[in-house]
Design a protein around this motif. Structure first.
Motif, PDB file in Angstrom:
ATOM      1  N   ALA A  65      39.827  37.688  41.509  1.00  0.00           N
ATOM      2  CA  ALA A  65      39.874  38.192  42.882  1.00  0.00           C
ATOM      3  C   ALA A  65      38.651  37.766  43.675  1.00  0.00           C
ATOM      4  O   ALA A  65      38.751  37.364  44.842  1.00  0.00           O
ATOM      5  N   VAL A  66      37.473  37.859  43.065  1.00  0.00           N
ATOM      6  CA  VAL A  66      36.239  37.470  43.761  1.00  0.00           C
ATOM      7  C   VAL A  66      36.232  35.967  44.014  1.00  0.00           C
ATOM      8  O   VAL A  66      35.855  35.507  45.104  1.00  0.00           O
ATOM      9  N   ALA A  67      36.663  35.182  43.025  1.00  0.00           N
ATOM     10  CA  ALA A  67      36.704  33.728  43.205  1.00  0.00           C
ATOM     11  C   ALA A  67      37.670  33.349  44.318  1.00  0.00           C
ATOM     12  O   ALA A  67      37.364  32.490  45.170  1.00  0.00           O
ATOM     13  N   ASP A  68      38.838  33.984  44.350  1.00  0.00           N
ATOM     14  CA  ASP A  68      39.816  33.695  45.400  1.00  0.00           C
ATOM     15  C   ASP A  68      39.278  34.081  46.773  1.00  0.00           C
ATOM     16  O   ASP A  68      39.461  33.361  47.756  1.00  0.00           O
ATOM     17  N   THR A  69      38.595  35.232  46.833  1.00  0.00           N
ATOM     18  CA  THR A  69      38.026  35.689  48.107  1.00  0.00           C
ATOM     19  C   THR A  69      36.979  34.713  48.618  1.00  0.00           C
ATOM     20  O   THR A  69      36.976  34.335  49.796  1.00  0.00           O
ATOM     21  N   ALA A  70      36.086  34.299  47.741  1.00  0.00           N
ATOM     22  CA  ALA A  70      35.033  33.367  48.137  1.00  0.00           C
ATOM     23  C   ALA A  70      35.622  32.033  48.601  1.00  0.00           C
ATOM     24  O   ALA A  70      35.126  31.417  49.556  1.00  0.00           O
ATOM     25  N   GLY A 109      32.882  49.032  36.857  1.00  0.00           N
ATOM     26  CA  GLY A 109      33.556  48.366  37.971  1.00  0.00           C
ATOM     27  C   GLY A 109      32.556  47.710  38.900  1.00  0.00           C
ATOM     28  O   GLY A 109      32.751  46.579  39.360  1.00  0.00           O
ATOM     29  N   LEU A 110      31.462  48.416  39.171  1.00  0.00           N
ATOM     30  CA  LEU A 110      30.369  47.870  39.981  1.00  0.00           C
ATOM     31  C   LEU A 110      29.756  46.649  39.288  1.00  0.00           C
ATOM     32  O   LEU A 110      29.465  45.628  39.931  1.00  0.00           O
ATOM     33  N   VAL A 111      29.567  46.760  37.977  1.00  0.00           N
ATOM     34  CA  VAL A 111      28.990  45.651  37.209  1.00  0.00           C
ATOM     35  C   VAL A 111      29.906  44.435  37.274  1.00  0.00           C
ATOM     36  O   VAL A 111      29.445  43.299  37.521  1.00  0.00           O
ATOM     37  N   ARG A 112      31.187  44.642  37.058  1.00  0.00           N
ATOM     38  CA  ARG A 112      32.127  43.513  37.044  1.00  0.00           C
ATOM     39  C   ARG A 112      32.167  42.803  38.399  1.00  0.00           C
ATOM     40  O   ARG A 112      32.164  41.574  38.468  1.00  0.00           O
ATOM     41  N   ALA A 113      32.236  43.592  39.471  1.00  0.00           N
ATOM     42  CA  ALA A 113      32.291  42.983  40.809  1.00  0.00           C
ATOM     43  C   ALA A 113      30.989  42.248  41.120  1.00  0.00           C
ATOM     44  O   ALA A 113      31.008  41.143  41.686  1.00  0.00           O
ATOM     45  N   SER A 114      29.862  42.842  40.743  1.00  0.00           N
ATOM     46  CA  SER A 114      28.565  42.243  41.062  1.00  0.00           C
ATOM     47  C   SER A 114      28.358  40.931  40.315  1.00  0.00           C
ATOM     48  O   SER A 114      27.935  39.931  40.900  1.00  0.00           O
ATOM     49  N   ARG A 115      28.640  40.922  39.022  1.00  0.00           N
ATOM     50  CA  ARG A 115      28.376  39.688  38.276  1.00  0.00           C
ATOM     51  C   ARG A 115      29.341  38.574  38.666  1.00  0.00           C
ATOM     52  O   ARG A 115      28.990  37.393  38.598  1.00  0.00           O
ATOM     53  N   ALA A 116      30.552  38.958  39.134  1.00  0.00           N
ATOM     54  CA  ALA A 116      31.474  37.935  39.629  1.00  0.00           C
ATOM     55  C   ALA A 116      31.014  37.382  40.968  1.00  0.00           C
ATOM     56  O   ALA A 116      31.235  36.200  41.284  1.00  0.00           O
ATOM     57  N   ALA A 117      30.356  38.234  41.776  1.00  0.00           N
ATOM     58  CA  ALA A 117      29.935  37.825  43.121  1.00  0.00           C
ATOM     59  C   ALA A 117      28.594  37.095  43.130  1.00  0.00           C
ATOM     60  O   ALA A 117      28.325  36.312  44.053  1.00  0.00           O
ATOM     61  N   LEU A 118      27.749  37.340  42.155  1.00  0.00           N
ATOM     62  CA  LEU A 118      26.382  36.794  42.190  1.00  0.00           C
ATOM     63  C   LEU A 118      26.312  35.276  42.352  1.00  0.00           C
ATOM     64  O   LEU A 118      25.486  34.790  43.139  1.00  0.00           O
ATOM     65  N   PRO A 119      27.121  34.490  41.659  1.00  0.00           N
ATOM     66  CA  PRO A 119      27.028  33.032  41.870  1.00  0.00           C
ATOM     67  C   PRO A 119      27.267  32.622  43.318  1.00  0.00           C
ATOM     68  O   PRO A 119      26.672  31.647  43.804  1.00  0.00           O
TER      69      PRO A 119
END
Length: 253
Positions: A65-70, A109-119
């Motif tokens: 989801a984060v990759a698709d959003t970015a 959930g916060l951890v998963r979203a954050s580590r996916a978004a950090l790059p």
């Protein structure tokens, strides 16, 4: 006409389909950001918000989801970790499965979203993460042992993340709402024996005498997410009607 303060920035709000998250997503968009909402069901989102369905307890779902959003937004500048669930009871009242369930959403959930978004955030000139914490992290509230423990973890995580990512130019802060007038509180009140009395009790414990509005919390999140807060990191901003810091004297009858 002045340029909106978030013009050109790209934001992702978890748990943004209702309550504080929805108010935040709308406000970020109104201030010029492109905004995507990550939630279990995003079918009712108003334009121009973009919906992305994902389960925060599923790491692969979050990463996709984060990759698709970015990709859709052309990058990512702001992550608002707002998704969370409530819990009631003393330390005796919730079994192990419930403890795991609440921590899986509120903390991991916060951890998963954050580590996916950090790059993606590392490539931004205005990178910011804002976590929705709670007054429960800083004040002892009755019948909130599990919820308080999860939000205490969010507060500590906010500080640790701010230290870890300071040199990368990624600011990390949190907001600590008091009891907010949200769908979760509505469900809590509806389940009470006397909803009106329960609402009055919740309002009375806040010095302002009323519940916090979702749009008031959203305004604090939008500030912390904006370039206007470029020198603010590792901070927790109370939006609680004075509940944490004030000890007003009772009104004289």
């Amino acid at each position: 006409m002045s340029t909106p303060e978030l013009q050109g920035l790209r934001a992702l709000v978890t748990g943004g389909a209702s309550g504080i998250g929805a108010a935040t997503a709308r406000l970020l968009a109104a201030r010029g950001a492109q905004v995507a909402v990550l939630d279990l069901d995003t079918t009712s989102l108003p334009a121009p918000l973009r919906g992305v369905n994902a389960d925060l307890t599923d790491d692969a779902s979050v990463r996709d989801a984060v990759a698709d959003t970015a990709q859709q937004l052309g990058g990512l500048d702001i992550l608002v970790n707002n998704a969370g669930i409530g819990a009631q009871g003393t330390v005796e009242d919730n079994d192990d499965a419930e403890w795991h369930r609440v921590f899986d959403v509120n903390v991991l959930g916060l951890v998963r979203a954050s580590r996916a978004a950090l790059p993606h955030l590392r490539r931004s000139a205005h990178a910011a993460i804002v976590n929705t914490c709670s007054i429960a992290a800083t004040a002892g509230l009755p019948q909130r042992a599990l919820y308080s423990a999860s939000k205490g973890a969010v507060l500590s995580l906010t500080l640790a993340m701010a230290a870890d990512h300071l040199r990368e130019g990624i600011r990390v802060n949190c907001v600590n709402p008091g009891t907010a007038d949200t769908p979760w509180i509505d469900r809590l009140l509806n389940a009470a024996e006397d909803p009106a009395a329960e609402r009055a009790a919740l309002e009375a414990r806040q010095p302002t005498g009323r519940l916090v509005r979702a749009d008031e919390v959203a305004a604090a999140i939008a500030y912390l997410a904006s370039p206007a807060a470029a020198s603010v990191t590792g901070a927790s901003l109370a939006v609680d009607g004075g509940m944490q810091g004030l000890r007003p004297r009772p009104e004289q009858g």
